[in-house]
Design a protein around this motif. Structure first.
Motif, mmCIF file in Angstrom:
data_model
loop_
_atom_site.group_PDB
_atom_site.id
_atom_site.type_symbol
_atom_site.label_atom_id
_atom_site.label_comp_id
_atom_site.label_asym_id
_atom_site.label_seq_id
_atom_site.Cartn_x
_atom_site.Cartn_y
_atom_site.Cartn_z
ATOM 1 N N GLU A 53 0.848 -1.196 0.000
ATOM 2 C CA GLU A 53 0.000 0.000 0.000
ATOM 3 C C GLU A 53 0.884 1.248 0.000
ATOM 4 O OE1 GLU A 53 -3.138 0.238 2.788
ATOM 5 O OE2 GLU A 53 -3.989 -1.712 2.233
ATOM 6 N N PRO A 54 0.442 2.326 -0.656
ATOM 7 C CA PRO A 54 1.296 3.510 -0.799
ATOM 8 C C PRO A 54 1.454 4.270 0.515
ATOM 9 C CG PRO A 54 -0.875 3.942 -1.689
ATOM 10 C CD PRO A 54 -0.844 2.487 -1.357
ATOM 11 N N GLN A 55 2.607 4.880 0.683
ATOM 12 C CA GLN A 55 2.829 5.809 1.789
ATOM 13 C C GLN A 55 2.446 7.210 1.333
ATOM 14 O OE1 GLN A 55 6.939 5.397 2.934
ATOM 15 N NE2 GLN A 55 6.547 3.556 4.146
ATOM 16 N N VAL A 56 1.654 7.899 2.140
ATOM 17 C CA VAL A 56 1.190 9.240 1.778
ATOM 18 C C VAL A 56 2.185 10.261 2.313
ATOM 19 C CG1 VAL A 56 -0.720 10.879 1.876
ATOM 20 C CG2 VAL A 56 -1.185 8.414 1.894
ATOM 21 N N ARG A 57 2.901 10.922 1.415
ATOM 22 C CA ARG A 57 3.879 11.934 1.791
ATOM 23 C C ARG A 57 3.201 13.289 1.952
ATOM 24 N NH1 ARG A 57 6.074 8.780 -2.282
ATOM 25 N NH2 ARG A 57 7.951 7.585 -1.723
ATOM 26 N N PRO A 58 3.866 14.241 2.617
ATOM 27 C CA PRO A 58 3.293 15.590 2.748
ATOM 28 C C PRO A 58 2.946 16.175 1.384
ATOM 29 C CG PRO A 58 5.195 15.349 4.181
ATOM 30 C CD PRO A 58 5.153 14.108 3.349
ATOM 31 N N GLY A 59 1.776 16.765 1.273
ATOM 32 C CA GLY A 59 1.337 17.362 0.021
ATOM 33 C C GLY A 59 0.657 16.388 -0.916
ATOM 34 N N GLU A 60 0.518 15.119 -0.482
ATOM 35 C CA GLU A 60 -0.118 14.115 -1.326
ATOM 36 C C GLU A 60 -1.484 13.729 -0.781
ATOM 37 O OE1 GLU A 60 3.751 11.846 -3.273
ATOM 38 O OE2 GLU A 60 2.559 10.790 -1.753
ATOM 39 N N ARG A 61 -2.278 13.086 -1.655
ATOM 40 C CA ARG A 61 -3.599 12.603 -1.259
ATOM 41 C C ARG A 61 -3.725 11.146 -1.685
ATOM 42 N NH1 ARG A 61 -6.397 17.648 -0.908
ATOM 43 N NH2 ARG A 61 -8.500 16.768 -0.811
ATOM 44 N N LEU A 62 -4.418 10.380 -0.864
ATOM 45 C CA LEU A 62 -4.668 8.978 -1.151
ATOM 46 C C LEU A 62 -5.966 8.852 -1.948
ATOM 47 C CD1 LEU A 62 -3.482 6.135 -0.489
ATOM 48 C CD2 LEU A 62 -5.097 6.062 1.429
ATOM 49 N N VAL A 63 -5.911 8.090 -3.034
ATOM 50 C CA VAL A 63 -7.086 7.914 -3.892
ATOM 51 C C VAL A 63 -7.383 6.424 -4.031
ATOM 52 C CG1 VAL A 63 -8.072 8.291 -6.188
ATOM 53 C CG2 VAL A 63 -6.572 10.023 -5.178
ATOM 54 N N ARG A 64 -8.652 6.067 -3.820
ATOM 55 C CA ARG A 64 -9.093 4.691 -4.069
ATOM 56 C C ARG A 64 -9.567 4.618 -5.517
ATOM 57 N NH1 ARG A 64 -9.835 0.511 -1.044
ATOM 58 N NH2 ARG A 64 -9.617 1.757 0.862
ATOM 59 N N ILE A 65 -8.872 3.816 -6.325
ATOM 60 C CA ILE A 65 -9.141 3.760 -7.760
ATOM 61 C C ILE A 65 -10.437 2.992 -8.032
ATOM 62 C CG2 ILE A 65 -8.290 2.989 -10.006
ATOM 63 C CD1 ILE A 65 -6.758 5.339 -8.785
ATOM 64 N N LYS A 66 -11.250 3.571 -8.928
ATOM 65 C CA LYS A 66 -12.507 2.944 -9.321
ATOM 66 C C LYS A 66 -12.539 2.565 -10.796
ATOM 67 C CE LYS A 66 -14.772 3.011 -5.420
ATOM 68 N NZ LYS A 66 -15.241 1.748 -4.785
ATOM 69 N N ALA A 67 -11.770 3.258 -11.626
ATOM 70 C CA ALA A 67 -11.715 2.939 -13.056
ATOM 71 C C ALA A 67 -10.406 3.444 -13.625
ATOM 72 C CB ALA A 67 -12.895 3.570 -13.797
ATOM 73 N N CYS A 68 -9.899 2.730 -14.639
ATOM 74 C CA CYS A 68 -8.657 3.154 -15.294
ATOM 75 C C CYS A 68 -8.700 2.697 -16.746
ATOM 76 C CB CYS A 68 -7.441 2.559 -14.588
ATOM 77 S SG CYS A 68 -5.864 3.214 -15.178
ATOM 78 N N GLY A 69 -8.512 3.628 -17.667
ATOM 79 C CA GLY A 69 -8.533 3.294 -19.078
ATOM 80 C C GLY A 69 -7.292 2.527 -19.506
ATOM 81 N N LEU A 70 -7.440 1.718 -20.539
ATOM 82 C CA LEU A 70 -6.328 0.998 -21.164
ATOM 83 C C LEU A 70 -6.188 1.482 -22.598
ATOM 84 C CD1 LEU A 70 -7.247 -2.633 -20.029
ATOM 85 C CD2 LEU A 70 -5.758 -1.007 -18.864
ATOM 86 N N CYS A 71 -4.962 1.522 -23.103
ATOM 87 C CA CYS A 71 -4.774 2.036 -24.462
ATOM 88 C C CYS A 71 -3.505 1.461 -25.086
ATOM 89 C CB CYS A 71 -4.720 3.552 -24.464
ATOM 90 S SG CYS A 71 -3.190 4.250 -23.809
ATOM 91 N N GLY A 72 -3.189 1.968 -26.282
ATOM 92 C CA GLY A 72 -2.027 1.498 -27.015
ATOM 93 C C GLY A 72 -0.717 1.721 -26.307
ATOM 94 N N THR A 73 -0.637 2.742 -25.458
ATOM 95 C CA THR A 73 0.592 2.962 -24.702
ATOM 96 C C THR A 73 0.877 1.785 -23.780
ATOM 97 O OG1 THR A 73 0.391 5.366 -24.800
ATOM 98 C CG2 THR A 73 1.734 4.462 -23.019
ATOM 99 N N ASP A 74 -0.171 1.228 -23.163
ATOM 100 C CA ASP A 74 0.017 0.051 -22.313
ATOM 101 C C ASP A 74 0.533 -1.131 -23.132
ATOM 102 O OD1 ASP A 74 -1.074 1.167 -19.800
ATOM 103 O OD2 ASP A 74 -2.939 1.258 -20.937
ATOM 104 N N VAL A 75 0.045 -1.244 -24.359
ATOM 105 C CA VAL A 75 0.528 -2.301 -25.248
ATOM 106 C C VAL A 75 2.011 -2.095 -25.553
ATOM 107 C CG1 VAL A 75 0.302 -3.321 -27.538
ATOM 108 C CG2 VAL A 75 -1.754 -2.681 -26.261
#
Length: 329
Positions: free
Chosen positions: A20-42
């Motif tokens: 699990e990520p460590q939250v550093r000063p100035g950062e925010r924790l986000v629970r991911i709900k969706a993420c697109g896939l594309c040619g860059t991932d390929v």
């Protein structure tokens, strides 16, 4: 927590346990709900993107919930410095002192939780779901950023080369701006869809489409062309399709070199330029357009984290019409 990890080039990506990520000063924790896939991932999986350190958590088109506030957000993926001349001028997508891009040169968001700079969060309007949020940047904003470079398009002929998710959205944006669009693709199905979305004409890139474009435009040529294919052999042909003083904007890319008809570019005064990704302002504009239902995202498939590698195979095959989104509970 679970994450989609690329452990070695030219190998399948897999879901594995990740800290699990460590939250550093100035950062925010986000629970991911969706993420697109594309040619860059390929391309990442194929080892065709420079500057990548493995293992790498993929995912550069994310949306989720700000854990601190409970609000739905889109995550801007570029870890820009905010201080260099490019950032100050609003071009943080080409930051001179970048710390990387989520899912490409920094660990990404195909996982359950990420910690990102607070300034990377863009509020997702209530009318839009997480899929819209994920694709606001990775699709609509990318097209917007490229089309801004095209200049005035009202009542002008513009070629859209490549009719994947980006190209089909690009057509809708150009039509909304009053352009006369010529869509180009080898796929008859995609050409038909482009016409349904408002393109004035569609040409088969498997043939001699330069002559066809000239005929469609009254012998003059198009005012501009946007290339979403990343296939270098098409660029010279697009240069021959635009009129003198025309403009060709390159969005898709490969790891190879690009060969141009040098004399034709110079003698005809053709502008050839690249467009990388998108800015925060592009995301905000994209969200507004989507909220007003000006753009149809054409989501082709929704997958789980465990189905990401199979989805990348389908994207690589060129059989996907529209976009693919990984959805998390």
């Amino acid at each position: 927590m679970r994450a989609v990890v690329l452990e070695a080039a030219e190998r399948p990506v897999r879901v594995r346990d990740w800290p699990e990520p460590q939250v550093r000063p100035g950062e925010r924790l986000v629970r991911i709900k969706a993420c697109g896939l594309c040619g860059t991932d390929v391309k990442l999986r194929a080892g065709k993107v420079p500057g990548v350190r493995l293992p790498l958590v993929l995912g550069h088109e994310p949306a989720g919930v700000d854990v601190e506030t409970g609000r739905p957000v889109v995550i801007y993926p570029h870890l820009s410095c905010g201080r260099c001349v490019n950032c100050v001028e609003g071009h943080e997508n080409i930051c001179l002192a970048t710390r990387g891009t989520l899912g490409i040169t920094a660990h990404g968001a195909l996982t359950e939780l990420v910690s990102v700079p607070a300034g990377s969060l863009i509020e997702l309007p209530e009318a839009l779901d997480f899929e819209h949020g994920a694709l606001a940047g990775g699709v609509v904003a990318v097209s917007l950023c490229a089309l801004r470079k095209m200049g005035p398009v009202l009542d002008r002929w513009v070629i859209v080369a490549g009719l994947g998710g980006l190209g089909l959205v690009g057509i809708q944006l150009l039509v909304a701006a009053g352009a006369r669009v010529i869509a180009s693709s080898r796929s008859e199905e995609k050409r038909r869809l482009a016409l349904e979305l408002g393109a004035a004409a569609a040409v088969d890139t498997g043939g001699s489409y330069e002559e066809e474009v000239r005929a469609i435009t009254g012998g003059v040529g198009a005012s501009g062309a946007v290339d979403f294919t990343g296939a270098g052999e098409h660029v010279g042909r697009l240069i021959r399709c635009v009129r003198r003083g025309g403009r060709v904007v390159l969005v898709g890319y490969t790891s190879g070199t690009l060969s141009l008809p040098y004399a034709e570019v110079v003698m005809n005064g053709v502008d050839v330029m690249g467009s990388r990704s998108y800015t925060r302002e592009d995301v905000r504009t994209a969200l507004g357009l989507m909220e007003r239902k000006k753009v149809d995202l054409l989501v082709d498939r929704r997958v789980s984290l465990e189905q990401v590698d199979e989805a990348l195979d389908q994207i690589a095959s060129g059989t996907v019409t529209g976009r693919v989104v990984a959805v998390l509970p």
